[in-house]
Design an enzyme around this catalytic site. Structure first.
Site, PDB file in Angstrom:
ATOM      1  N   LEU A 186      48.028 -83.482 -21.640  1.00 24.71           N
ATOM      2  CA  LEU A 186      47.662 -82.793 -20.414  1.00 24.71           C
ATOM      3  C   LEU A 186      47.171 -83.773 -19.363  1.00 24.71           C
ATOM      4  O   LEU A 186      46.644 -84.830 -19.679  1.00 24.71           O
ATOM      5  CB  LEU A 186      46.606 -81.713 -20.658  1.00 24.71           C
ATOM      6  CG  LEU A 186      45.152 -82.126 -20.781  1.00 24.71           C
ATOM      7  CD1 LEU A 186      44.447 -82.039 -19.433  1.00 24.71           C
ATOM      8  CD2 LEU A 186      44.429 -81.241 -21.758  1.00 24.71           C
ATOM      9  N   CYS A 187      47.388 -83.401 -18.124  1.00 19.93           N
ATOM     10  CA  CYS A 187      46.854 -84.140 -16.972  1.00 19.93           C
ATOM     11  C   CYS A 187      46.469 -83.098 -15.925  1.00 19.93           C
ATOM     12  O   CYS A 187      46.213 -81.947 -16.262  1.00 19.93           O
ATOM     13  CB  CYS A 187      47.864 -85.155 -16.447  1.00 19.93           C
ATOM     14  SG  CYS A 187      49.347 -84.422 -15.733  1.00 19.93           S
ATOM     15  N   ARG A 188      46.425 -83.478 -14.678  1.00 16.27           N
ATOM     16  CA  ARG A 188      46.035 -82.544 -13.620  1.00 16.27           C
ATOM     17  C   ARG A 188      47.090 -81.455 -13.415  1.00 16.27           C
ATOM     18  O   ARG A 188      46.784 -80.273 -13.382  1.00 16.27           O
ATOM     19  CB  ARG A 188      45.787 -83.284 -12.305  1.00 16.27           C
ATOM     20  CG  ARG A 188      45.262 -82.374 -11.192  1.00 16.27           C
ATOM     21  CD  ARG A 188      45.006 -83.140  -9.917  1.00 16.27           C
ATOM     22  NE  ARG A 188      46.227 -83.695  -9.365  1.00 16.27           N
ATOM     23  CZ  ARG A 188      47.073 -83.046  -8.566  1.00 16.27           C
ATOM     24  NH1 ARG A 188      46.827 -81.799  -8.225  1.00 16.27           N
ATOM     25  NH2 ARG A 188      48.158 -83.626  -8.106  1.00 16.27           N
ATOM     26  N   GLY A 236      50.716 -81.918 -14.725  1.00 19.49           N
ATOM     27  CA  GLY A 236      51.826 -81.985 -15.676  1.00 19.49           C
ATOM     28  C   GLY A 236      52.731 -83.193 -15.516  1.00 19.49           C
ATOM     29  O   GLY A 236      53.567 -83.443 -16.373  1.00 19.49           O
ATOM     30  N   ILE A 267      45.713 -79.143 -16.266  1.00 16.16           N
ATOM     31  CA  ILE A 267      44.363 -78.584 -16.249  1.00 16.16           C
ATOM     32  C   ILE A 267      44.169 -77.630 -15.069  1.00 16.16           C
ATOM     33  O   ILE A 267      43.400 -76.670 -15.160  1.00 16.16           O
ATOM     34  CB  ILE A 267      43.289 -79.697 -16.261  1.00 16.16           C
ATOM     35  CG1 ILE A 267      41.890 -79.138 -16.553  1.00 16.16           C
ATOM     36  CG2 ILE A 267      43.281 -80.470 -14.953  1.00 16.16           C
ATOM     37  CD1 ILE A 267      41.620 -78.848 -17.987  1.00 16.16           C
TER      38      ILE A 267
END
Length: 110
Positions: free
Chosen positions: A67-69, A71, A96
């Site tokens: 996961l990141c901010r 995708g 997220i």
């Protein structure tokens, strides 16, 4: 590349599944402001991942959810892991921020 929705990840967490690793590939300051707080999570920024891949070897047989901010960076992480022989890797669709919008509105969208 396989993706997982925020709803499916929430179901895994609610069912207390331990057979997956949540790999957060954002920078530490990002995780400080917004994170999914579960036991089976680790932070390795995507820029450090090539040099820290050995830290994930013990999880190679398990599912790894990146996961990141939003995708994009987590998609890069998925590709890198797959290139290193990790077969069960999924990208958290929407990152997220989608989690904050749809699952946990106490988290900020940034």
């Amino acid at each position: 590349m396989d993706e997982i929705t925020v709803q499916s990840l929430k179901e895994k967490i609610d069912a207390e599944q331990k057979n997956f690793l949540l790999l957060d590939v954002r920078e530490p300051f990002e995780q400080y402001q917004s994170k999914i707080d579960i036991e089976n999570a680790i932070l390795i920024p995507v820029g450090e991942l090539p040099n820290r891949i050995d830290e994930l070897e013990e999880h190679k047989a398990n599912e790894i959810v990146c996961l990141c901010r939003s995708g994009a960076r987590s998609a890069q992480a998925c590709e890198l892991l797959q290139g290193k022989g990790f077969e069960n890797v999924k990208n958290l669709k929407g990152g997220i921020n989608k989690w904050a919008r749809e699952i946990d509105d106490s988290l900020p969208v940034y």
